[in-house]
Design a protein around this motif. Structure first.
Motif, PDB file in Angstrom:
ATOM      1  N   LEU A  90     -10.612   6.383   2.909  1.00 15.52           N
ATOM      2  CA  LEU A  90      -9.548   5.847   1.671  1.00 15.52           C
ATOM      3  C   LEU A  90      -8.671   4.862   1.905  1.00 15.52           C
ATOM      4  CD1 LEU A  90      -8.477   9.593   0.722  1.00 15.52           C
ATOM      5  CD2 LEU A  90     -10.204   8.184  -0.323  1.00 15.52           C
ATOM      6  N   PRO A  91      -8.205   3.847   0.742  1.00 15.44           N
ATOM      7  CA  PRO A  91      -7.583   2.821   1.031  1.00 15.44           C
ATOM      8  C   PRO A  91      -6.075   3.376   1.440  1.00 15.44           C
ATOM      9  CG  PRO A  91      -8.239   3.094  -1.350  1.00 15.44           C
ATOM     10  CD  PRO A  91      -9.023   3.986  -0.421  1.00 15.44           C
ATOM     11  N   LYS A  92      -5.409   2.482   1.973  1.00 12.61           N
ATOM     12  CA  LYS A  92      -4.025   3.066   2.475  1.00 12.61           C
ATOM     13  C   LYS A  92      -3.091   3.051   1.259  1.00 12.61           C
ATOM     14  CE  LYS A  92      -4.186   0.564   6.874  1.00 12.61           C
ATOM     15  NZ  LYS A  92      -3.596  -0.514   7.673  1.00 12.61           N
ATOM     16  N   SER A  93      -3.264   2.593   0.304  1.00 11.70           N
ATOM     17  CA  SER A  93      -2.524   2.753  -1.193  1.00 11.70           C
ATOM     18  C   SER A  93      -2.994   4.081  -1.774  1.00 11.70           C
ATOM     19  CB  SER A  93      -2.739   1.777  -1.962  1.00 11.70           C
ATOM     20  OG  SER A  93      -4.195   1.525  -2.336  1.00 11.70           O
ATOM     21  N   ALA A  94      -3.713   4.900  -1.211  1.00 18.12           N
ATOM     22  CA  ALA A  94      -4.165   5.999  -1.923  1.00 18.12           C
ATOM     23  C   ALA A  94      -3.009   7.110  -1.684  1.00 18.12           C
ATOM     24  CB  ALA A  94      -5.317   6.691  -1.281  1.00 18.12           C
ATOM     25  N   PHE A  95      -2.761   8.066  -2.880  1.00 17.23           N
ATOM     26  CA  PHE A  95      -1.727   9.003  -2.759  1.00 17.23           C
ATOM     27  C   PHE A  95      -2.403  10.456  -2.626  1.00 17.23           C
ATOM     28  CE2 PHE A  95       0.299   5.413  -5.303  1.00 17.23           C
ATOM     29  CZ  PHE A  95       1.531   5.637  -4.782  1.00 17.23           C
ATOM     30  N   THR A  96      -1.536  11.227  -1.916  1.00 18.16           N
ATOM     31  CA  THR A  96      -2.366  12.835  -2.012  1.00 18.16           C
ATOM     32  C   THR A  96      -1.303  13.774  -2.874  1.00 18.16           C
ATOM     33  OG1 THR A  96      -0.488  12.843  -0.070  1.00 18.16           O
ATOM     34  CG2 THR A  96      -2.808  12.385   0.625  1.00 18.16           C
ATOM     35  N   LEU A  97      -1.914  14.787  -3.048  1.00 18.78           N
ATOM     36  CA  LEU A  97      -1.003  15.791  -3.822  1.00 18.78           C
ATOM     37  C   LEU A  97       0.342  15.915  -3.700  1.00 18.78           C
ATOM     38  CD1 LEU A  97      -3.925  18.673  -4.020  1.00 18.78           C
ATOM     39  CD2 LEU A  97      -3.133  17.132  -5.766  1.00 18.78           C
ATOM     40  N   ASP A  98       0.718  16.066  -2.135  1.00 17.60           N
ATOM     41  CA  ASP A  98       2.228  15.968  -1.908  1.00 17.60           C
ATOM     42  C   ASP A  98       2.873  14.893  -2.474  1.00 17.60           C
ATOM     43  OD1 ASP A  98       0.980  14.523   0.077  1.00 17.60           O
ATOM     44  OD2 ASP A  98       2.264  15.161   1.237  1.00 17.60           O
ATOM     45  N   ARG A  99       2.306  13.604  -2.696  1.00 14.82           N
ATOM     46  CA  ARG A  99       3.098  12.650  -3.500  1.00 14.82           C
ATOM     47  C   ARG A  99       2.575  12.346  -4.898  1.00 14.82           C
ATOM     48  NH1 ARG A  99       1.175   8.080   0.291  1.00 14.82           N
ATOM     49  NH2 ARG A  99       2.699   6.844  -1.046  1.00 14.82           N
ATOM     50  N   MET A 100       2.400  13.391  -5.779  1.00 13.40           N
ATOM     51  CA  MET A 100       1.795  13.110  -6.829  1.00 13.40           C
ATOM     52  C   MET A 100       2.969  12.545  -7.903  1.00 13.40           C
ATOM     53  SD  MET A 100      -0.769  13.801  -8.734  1.00 13.40           S
ATOM     54  CE  MET A 100      -1.779  14.911  -8.493  1.00 13.40           C
ATOM     55  N   GLU A 101       4.006  12.918  -7.742  1.00 12.76           N
ATOM     56  CA  GLU A 101       5.177  12.449  -8.610  1.00 12.76           C
ATOM     57  C   GLU A 101       5.414  10.957  -8.439  1.00 12.76           C
ATOM     58  OE1 GLU A 101       8.780  14.418  -8.482  1.00 12.76           O
ATOM     59  OE2 GLU A 101       7.933  16.472  -8.542  1.00 12.76           O
ATOM     60  N   GLU A 102       5.274  10.339  -7.091  1.00 15.26           N
ATOM     61  CA  GLU A 102       5.377   9.043  -6.729  1.00 15.26           C
ATOM     62  C   GLU A 102       4.320   8.333  -7.223  1.00 15.26           C
ATOM     63  OE1 GLU A 102       5.502   6.429  -2.646  1.00 15.26           O
ATOM     64  OE2 GLU A 102       5.670   8.640  -2.613  1.00 15.26           O
ATOM     65  N   ALA A 103       2.947   9.008  -7.236  1.00 14.15           N
ATOM     66  CA  ALA A 103       1.809   8.218  -7.848  1.00 14.15           C
ATOM     67  C   ALA A 103       2.133   8.027  -9.290  1.00 14.15           C
ATOM     68  CB  ALA A 103       0.561   8.988  -7.529  1.00 14.15           C
ATOM     69  N   MET A 104       2.471   9.022 -10.140  1.00 15.02           N
ATOM     70  CA  MET A 104       2.911   8.890 -11.359  1.00 15.02           C
ATOM     71  C   MET A 104       3.892   7.798 -11.809  1.00 15.02           C
ATOM     72  SD  MET A 104       0.738  10.768 -12.965  1.00 15.02           S
ATOM     73  CE  MET A 104      -0.560  11.264 -12.221  1.00 15.02           C
ATOM     74  N   LYS A 105       5.107   7.665 -10.929  1.00 17.72           N
ATOM     75  CA  LYS A 105       6.088   7.027 -11.166  1.00 17.72           C
ATOM     76  C   LYS A 105       5.403   5.518 -10.991  1.00 17.72           C
ATOM     77  CE  LYS A 105      10.392   5.828  -9.626  1.00 17.72           C
ATOM     78  NZ  LYS A 105      11.736   5.776  -8.651  1.00 17.72           N
ATOM     79  N   THR A 106       4.557   5.144  -9.820  1.00 20.94           N
ATOM     80  CA  THR A 106       3.834   4.003  -9.541  1.00 20.94           C
ATOM     81  C   THR A 106       3.010   3.435 -10.780  1.00 20.94           C
ATOM     82  OG1 THR A 106       4.168   4.294  -7.384  1.00 20.94           O
ATOM     83  CG2 THR A 106       2.576   2.699  -7.940  1.00 20.94           C
ATOM     84  N   ALA A 107       2.293   4.384 -11.231  1.00 19.79           N
ATOM     85  CA  ALA A 107       1.313   4.125 -12.404  1.00 19.79           C
ATOM     86  C   ALA A 107       2.138   3.587 -13.603  1.00 19.79           C
ATOM     87  CB  ALA A 107       0.512   5.324 -12.605  1.00 19.79           C
ATOM     88  N   GLN A 108       3.162   4.251 -13.941  1.00 20.60           N
ATOM     89  CA  GLN A 108       3.929   3.885 -15.201  1.00 20.60           C
ATOM     90  C   GLN A 108       4.670   2.614 -14.787  1.00 20.60           C
ATOM     91  OE1 GLN A 108       6.374   7.338 -15.750  1.00 20.60           O
ATOM     92  NE2 GLN A 108       4.747   8.472 -16.712  1.00 20.60           N
ATOM     93  N   GLU A 109       5.173   2.170 -13.855  1.00 20.85           N
ATOM     94  CA  GLU A 109       5.956   0.991 -13.304  1.00 20.85           C
ATOM     95  C   GLU A 109       5.023  -0.214 -13.404  1.00 20.85           C
ATOM     96  OE1 GLU A 109       7.771   1.667  -9.663  1.00 20.85           O
ATOM     97  OE2 GLU A 109       9.416   2.737 -10.417  1.00 20.85           O
ATOM     98  N   GLN A 110       3.495   0.080 -12.753  1.00 21.02           N
ATOM     99  CA  GLN A 110       2.624  -1.039 -12.783  1.00 21.02           C
ATOM    100  C   GLN A 110       1.818  -1.027 -13.964  1.00 21.02           C
ATOM    101  OE1 GLN A 110       0.417  -0.481  -9.236  1.00 21.02           O
ATOM    102  NE2 GLN A 110       2.494  -0.939  -8.068  1.00 21.02           N
ATOM    103  N   LYS A 111       1.947   0.073 -14.905  1.00 20.07           N
ATOM    104  CA  LYS A 111       1.083  -0.084 -16.138  1.00 20.07           C
ATOM    105  C   LYS A 111      -0.387  -0.001 -15.809  1.00 20.07           C
ATOM    106  CE  LYS A 111       4.518  -1.624 -19.272  1.00 20.07           C
ATOM    107  NZ  LYS A 111       4.964  -2.780 -20.321  1.00 20.07           N
TER     108      LYS A 111
END
Length: 152
Positions: free
Chosen positions: A25-46
């Motif tokens: 997996l790429p280093k930028s991949a999120f795991t389940l324990d970092r789901m909130e961070e992934a959603m926040k990143t997706a919204q910030e980066q659109k």
């Protein structure tokens, strides 16, 4: 003579470890324990969110190849969330739309694309990828473009 050839074959098989086809997996991949961070990143980066439901430590070269194909089609245009086969579908952090989309297809890997708010879940299955990998990659890229335009 047959006995010595058979014995030699067993010795050679025992000497070589089973081949593995691990998925990286790429280093930028999120795991389940970092789901909130992934959603926040997706919204910030659109960016849309891509959920890859697979087993990274697999011995099946077909599954590993499909996972690599999914990762290549997604590229850096999505926020990637890794869903492990054991516990990935049942996790409380995954939205109901993603869980429902993961019901499609019999085998993994599966790729689910959603917008950053979790809407518009679409699943791309192993079976579809094996039938025509180029068509599946085109459909994934097309869906990413649609989801990205929705968020702008």
């Amino acid at each position: 003579m047959k006995i010595s050839i058979t014995l030699l074959s067993f010795c050679l098989l025992a000497a070589f470890p089973q081949s593995r086809a691990d998925v990286r997996l790429p280093k930028s991949a999120f795991t389940l324990d970092r789901m909130e961070e992934a959603m926040k990143t997706a919204q910030e980066q659109k960016k849309p969110v891509a959920y890859l439901y697979t087993n990274t430590a697999t011995t099946c070269p077909l599954a590993a190849g499909a996972s690599e194909g999914f990762l290549e089609a997604v590229g850096k245009r999505c926020v990637l969330v890794y869903l492990p086969v054991k516990g990935g579908k049942k996790s409380a952090q995954v939205s109901a739309a993603v869980k429902a989309a993961l019901q499609k297809g019999k085998f993994y890997p599966k790729l689910v694309l959603t917008s950053s708010d979790g809407s518009g879940a679409q699943c791309f299955t192993y079976e579809a990828y094996q039938a025509d990998s180029r068509k599946a990659a085109r459909e994934i890229r097309k869906q990413i473009t649609v989801l990205t335009k929705k968020q702008s």
